[in-house]
Write a protein that holds these residues in place. Structure first.
Motif, PDB file in Angstrom:
ATOM      1  N   UNK A 142       0.653  -1.266   0.244  1.00 32.00           N
ATOM      2  CA  UNK A 142       0.158  -0.035  -0.070  1.00 32.00           C
ATOM      3  C   UNK A 142       0.835   1.323  -0.069  1.00 32.00           C
ATOM      4  N   UNK A 143       2.044   1.220  -0.552  1.00 33.21           N
ATOM      5  CA  UNK A 143       2.976   2.235  -0.655  1.00 33.21           C
ATOM      6  C   UNK A 143       2.921   3.242  -1.967  1.00 33.21           C
ATOM      7  N   UNK A 144       3.382   4.282  -1.873  1.00 34.96           N
ATOM      8  CA  UNK A 144       3.256   4.940  -3.146  1.00 34.96           C
ATOM      9  C   UNK A 144       4.351   4.846  -4.165  1.00 34.96           C
ATOM     10  N   UNK A 145       4.243   4.700  -5.419  1.00 35.84           N
ATOM     11  CA  UNK A 145       5.292   4.543  -6.201  1.00 35.84           C
ATOM     12  C   UNK A 145       6.396   5.909  -6.352  1.00 35.84           C
ATOM     13  N   UNK A 146       5.813   6.920  -6.218  1.00 34.91           N
ATOM     14  CA  UNK A 146       6.541   8.234  -6.192  1.00 34.91           C
ATOM     15  C   UNK A 146       5.587   9.162  -5.288  1.00 34.91           C
ATOM     16  N   UNK A 147       6.417  10.094  -4.552  1.00 34.07           N
ATOM     17  CA  UNK A 147       5.816  11.174  -4.061  1.00 34.07           C
ATOM     18  C   UNK A 147       6.672  12.555  -4.165  1.00 34.07           C
ATOM     19  N   UNK A 148       5.689  13.640  -4.533  1.00 37.00           N
ATOM     20  CA  UNK A 148       6.018  14.780  -4.847  1.00 37.00           C
ATOM     21  C   UNK A 148       5.509  16.113  -4.065  1.00 37.00           C
ATOM     22  N   UNK A 149       6.315  16.913  -3.561  1.00 33.55           N
ATOM     23  CA  UNK A 149       5.780  18.031  -2.933  1.00 33.55           C
ATOM     24  C   UNK A 149       5.011  19.092  -3.981  1.00 33.55           C
ATOM     25  N   UNK A 150       3.897  19.492  -4.034  1.00 31.81           N
ATOM     26  CA  UNK A 150       3.088  20.309  -4.773  1.00 31.81           C
ATOM     27  C   UNK A 150       2.677  21.570  -4.278  1.00 31.81           C
ATOM     28  N   UNK A 151       2.126  21.680  -2.886  1.00 37.53           N
ATOM     29  CA  UNK A 151       1.601  22.832  -2.274  1.00 37.53           C
ATOM     30  C   UNK A 151       2.050  22.849  -0.916  1.00 37.53           C
ATOM     31  N   UNK A 152       2.108  24.171  -0.440  1.00 41.66           N
ATOM     32  CA  UNK A 152       2.433  24.115   1.067  1.00 41.66           C
ATOM     33  C   UNK A 152       1.454  24.049   2.197  1.00 41.66           C
ATOM     34  N   UNK A 153       0.289  23.668   1.453  1.00 42.94           N
ATOM     35  CA  UNK A 153      -0.903  23.411   2.495  1.00 42.94           C
ATOM     36  C   UNK A 153      -1.614  22.308   1.801  1.00 42.94           C
ATOM     37  N   UNK A 154      -2.815  22.142   2.514  1.00 39.96           N
ATOM     38  CA  UNK A 154      -3.671  20.769   1.974  1.00 39.96           C
ATOM     39  C   UNK A 154      -4.231  20.995   0.693  1.00 39.96           C
ATOM     40  N   UNK A 155      -4.093  19.828  -0.120  1.00 40.99           N
ATOM     41  CA  UNK A 155      -4.556  19.907  -1.573  1.00 40.99           C
ATOM     42  C   UNK A 155      -5.948  19.477  -1.269  1.00 40.99           C
ATOM     43  N   UNK A 156      -6.915  20.048  -2.375  1.00 39.31           N
ATOM     44  CA  UNK A 156      -8.454  19.867  -2.277  1.00 39.31           C
ATOM     45  C   UNK A 156      -8.775  18.916  -3.478  1.00 39.31           C
ATOM     46  N   UNK A 157      -8.399  19.231  -4.548  1.00 42.80           N
ATOM     47  CA  UNK A 157      -8.560  18.107  -5.656  1.00 42.80           C
ATOM     48  C   UNK A 157      -7.474  18.089  -6.553  1.00 42.80           C
ATOM     49  N   UNK A 158      -7.432  17.370  -7.383  1.00 47.20           N
ATOM     50  CA  UNK A 158      -6.348  16.853  -8.497  1.00 47.20           C
ATOM     51  C   UNK A 158      -7.284  16.307  -9.667  1.00 47.20           C
ATOM     52  N   UNK A 159      -6.727  16.762 -10.693  1.00 41.33           N
ATOM     53  CA  UNK A 159      -7.519  16.518 -12.115  1.00 41.33           C
ATOM     54  C   UNK A 159      -6.292  16.334 -13.149  1.00 41.33           C
ATOM     55  N   UNK A 160      -6.478  15.214 -13.871  1.00 41.30           N
ATOM     56  CA  UNK A 160      -5.503  14.849 -14.907  1.00 41.30           C
ATOM     57  C   UNK A 160      -6.173  15.353 -16.279  1.00 41.30           C
ATOM     58  N   UNK A 161      -5.352  15.463 -17.056  1.00 39.91           N
ATOM     59  CA  UNK A 161      -5.414  15.955 -18.301  1.00 39.91           C
ATOM     60  C   UNK A 161      -5.890  14.816 -19.131  1.00 39.91           C
ATOM     61  N   UNK A 162      -7.109  14.923 -19.785  1.00 40.43           N
ATOM     62  CA  UNK A 162      -7.603  13.600 -20.389  1.00 40.43           C
ATOM     63  C   UNK A 162      -7.057  13.072 -21.588  1.00 40.43           C
ATOM     64  N   UNK A 163      -6.156  14.045 -22.322  1.00 40.27           N
ATOM     65  CA  UNK A 163      -5.471  13.669 -23.702  1.00 40.27           C
ATOM     66  C   UNK A 163      -3.967  13.525 -23.214  1.00 40.27           C
ATOM     67  N   UNK A 164      -3.624  14.605 -22.588  1.00 41.23           N
ATOM     68  CA  UNK A 164      -2.032  14.686 -22.401  1.00 41.23           C
ATOM     69  C   UNK A 164      -1.890  14.493 -20.625  1.00 41.23           C
ATOM     70  N   UNK A 165      -1.903  13.107 -20.479  1.00 35.15           N
ATOM     71  CA  UNK A 165      -1.963  12.733 -19.105  1.00 35.15           C
ATOM     72  C   UNK A 165      -0.781  12.947 -18.082  1.00 35.15           C
ATOM     73  N   UNK A 166       0.337  13.551 -18.715  1.00 34.11           N
ATOM     74  CA  UNK A 166       1.451  13.738 -17.952  1.00 34.11           C
ATOM     75  C   UNK A 166       1.261  15.269 -17.261  1.00 34.11           C
ATOM     76  N   UNK A 167       0.115  15.864 -17.613  1.00 35.80           N
ATOM     77  CA  UNK A 167      -0.294  17.369 -16.912  1.00 35.80           C
ATOM     78  C   UNK A 167      -1.401  16.939 -16.043  1.00 35.80           C
ATOM     79  N   UNK A 168      -1.495  17.600 -14.815  1.00 35.18           N
ATOM     80  CA  UNK A 168      -2.389  17.462 -13.797  1.00 35.18           C
ATOM     81  C   UNK A 168      -2.590  19.050 -13.251  1.00 35.18           C
ATOM     82  N   UNK A 169      -3.762  19.224 -12.741  1.00 37.94           N
ATOM     83  CA  UNK A 169      -4.112  20.640 -12.109  1.00 37.94           C
ATOM     84  C   UNK A 169      -4.510  20.351 -10.688  1.00 37.94           C
TER      85      UNK A 169
END
Length: 580
Positions: free
Chosen positions: A369-396
């Motif tokens: 149950x461990x993550x493959x990769x872990x990256x810092x993205x924000x200084x505070x809690x994240x509300x949502x993440x959304x992956x681009x439907x056609x270019x899946x290396x992008x996310x907001x």
């Protein structure tokens, strides 16, 4: 003012004044002896100490005619007051000499000097070793001795609970049985039949033609179908005991199955057209804290993924009747799993947003149950993440510090600050959600607590800052007891989205990407509360709205199901209380 000053001031005003002179005093006739000059002011200190004996011995009782101007033996002038003072000095000296005060003073000095006391030490004083006797011990009551009134010893009392106690601890790690908690006793057969229905749903697939139909459907045609969607008495039920945080609709075209996650980790599955048991509602308990995101696998429709604030992510596998554990954070870390989205088209890898601002890449095919990769993205809690439907290396991803960033997974670092691809600014308060449009990803939809819903152009990713195309003023102040609004896209479309509303009468609003209100789903009989969370069916004209008391409202077109429509004046549905 002197005479000269008076004269000068008078001349300034043109008036001449005569010089004023003081009249001279009449002088007395001189005596035979020459008279000294009169002393002016006080006598100098050197004169006051001269020949005091001569002054004292002066003729103070003289009866001469010139008594007001006496002369001392030294030749100084002595006034009447000075004569009196000198006379008092003589009398006092004579009195002290008569009582022999000088000898008494000397005797007193000798006595006081011999009996001189030692000075008292100042500051900290040494403590005495002696202790005061303790009072006799007080008798304890029988209650404090844990005895009954007869004096017999009672069993020991349980230890008090600690001040801080986790009332909702995390569920045990590993798979959990998928057994409904509200089906017991004679109704257990209902649960078995429902599980068989879930097995059949897991094996069905959605024809690709139905998915493409919504993509090619014009906005006018979709709006015409949306206006025909209604709610009936049978389309309202209490699905969870507590406030709903997440909602999902199964993609089946033959069965209406709505899934809801509530505040304390309960999962409610509602077979909308069923009348068995609790009106087709089956309750499960896979988590201990809020389930904030629910999504069916894009390929395998028998797998329902969910994440919770208890730090775990699970998958409800309909075919195996288990809740398998997909991901979990360290329990001591107390990091919430806030949201997730599928990275791959087959749903085997996921992107997870955590409560400490990190994002994790999960592979559901690997053990553990461990993550493959872990990256810092924000200084505070994240509300949502959304992956681009056609270019899946992008996310907001969005955060409660008003920041919304677009990242490229290929360029992210495991430590240090990240370089975002673009920033969606103009948010002044916490952002509740940010989603790519599901068809092409050319739009980003955000919901913010500054009472704005914004649509951004993400067709050309690469600019450092992205300005909003449209900005809709919308009351998003849901308060403490309501789940925050999260405006979501209509599945398969880049030009329509739906959101809850604070307006009266209660309604769910449908907008286009130009922020124009197209339609409101409302019913004064059956929609009487605020639906904060809403979800469309992936291919059919069905909309589910969830409120903060655990109820779900379903609007659907008549073509989806032959279920009867409501009749005017029909009684309100009486919801059964779910067994927890």
């Amino acid at each position: 003012m002197s005479a000269e000053e008076s004269t000068s001031s008078g001349e300034e005003w043109g008036v001449k004044r005569k010089k004023v002179t003081k009249p001279k005093k009449a002088t007395k006739p001189k005596k035979s002896a020459p008279r000294p000059k009169k002393a002016v002011g006080k006598a100098k200190s050197k004169d006051s100490g001269k020949d005091d004996k001569a002054i004292v011995g002066a003729n103070l009782d003289s009866d001469s005619d010139d008594d007001d101007v006496p002369l001392s033996a030294a030749g100084h002038y002595v006034s009447e007051y000075e004569k009196k003072r000198l006379q008092n000095i003589q009398e006092n000296a004579a009195f002290f000499e008569s009582i022999d005060i000088q000898s008494a003073k000397n005797n007193l000095s000798e006595v006081s000097g011999s009996a001189k006391k030692a000075a008292r030490p100042r500051g900290l004083q040494p403590r005495k070793n002696g202790k005061a006797p303790l009072p006799p011990p007080r008798t304890r009551s029988l209650r404090l001795q844990n005895k009954n009134p007869e004096g017999a010893q009672l069993p020991p009392k349980p230890e008090p609970a600690p001040l801080y106690q986790n009332m909702h601890p995390r569920k045990p790690a590993g798979p959990m049985d998928m057994t409904a908690t509200n089906v017991k006793g004679d109704d257990k057969g209902l649960g078995d039949r429902f599980q068989q229905d879930l097995h059949r749903l897991a094996k069905t697939s959605i024809p690709k033609s139905e998915v493409k139909e919504r993509l090619t459907l014009s906005q006018e045609s979709f709006l015409k179908s949306a206006q025909s969607m209604t709610i009936a008495e049978e389309r309202l039920a209490k699905v969870t005991p507590e406030r709903i945080f997440s909602l999902a609709v199964h993609p089946s075209t033959t069965k209406m199955l709505v899934c809801a996650g509530d505040k304390w980790g309960r999962l409610g599955l509602w077979d909308v057209e069923s009348k068995e048991g609790d009106d087709g509602v089956y309750l499960y308990n896979p988590h201990s804290r809020p389930i904030n995101c629910l999504q069916f696998s894009p390929v395998h429709h028998g797998k329902l993924y969910m994440c919770s604030y208890d730090g775990t992510m699970r998958c409800a596998e309909f075919e195996k009747d288990v809740f398998s554990e997909v991901f979990s954070t360290e329990e001591d870390r107390d990091s919430l799993v806030k949201y997730f989205d599928f990275l791959s088209e087959d749903g085997t890898t996921c992107l997870v947003g955590l409560g400490d601002g990190d994002v994790a890449v999960i592979d559901t095919r690997t053990k553990g149950s461990e993550a493959e990769h872990l990256y810092p993205a924000h200084d505070r809690t994240i509300k949502t993440v959304s992956v681009h439907p056609t270019q899946r290396h992008y996310f907001v991803s969005c955060c409660n510090d008003s920041n919304v960033y677009i990242y490229d997974l290929r360029n992210m670092k495991k430590k240090g600050s990240q370089q975002f691809v673009a920033s969606l600014y103009q948010h002044s308060r916490s952002v509740s959600s940010a989603y790519f449009s599901p068809a092409s990803g050319s739009r980003i939809l955000t919901t913010c607590f500054d009472d704005r819903i914004r649509v951004f152009d993400s067709s050309t990713i690469g600019q450092q800052t992205v300005k909003p195309l449209r900005e809709l003023r919308h009351n998003n102040q849901t308060g403490r007891w309501l789940t925050p609004f999260r405006a979501v896209w209509v599945p398969g479309r880049d030009d329509l989205f739906v959101t809850g509303s604070m307006k009266q009468p209660r309604q769910i609003e449908l907008y286009n990407d130009k922020s124009a209100l197209l339609h409101t789903y409302m019913d004064p009989d059956y929609l009487t509360s605020i639906c904060s969370i809403n979800a469309f069916h992936p291919t059919q004209h069905l909309l589910a709205g969830a409120n903060s008391s655990g109820k779900v409202h379903v609007f659907s077109a008549s073509s989806f199901s032959p279920a009867s429509k409501k009749s005017p004046g029909s009684p309100r549905v009486v919801l059964k209380k779910l067994a927890v």
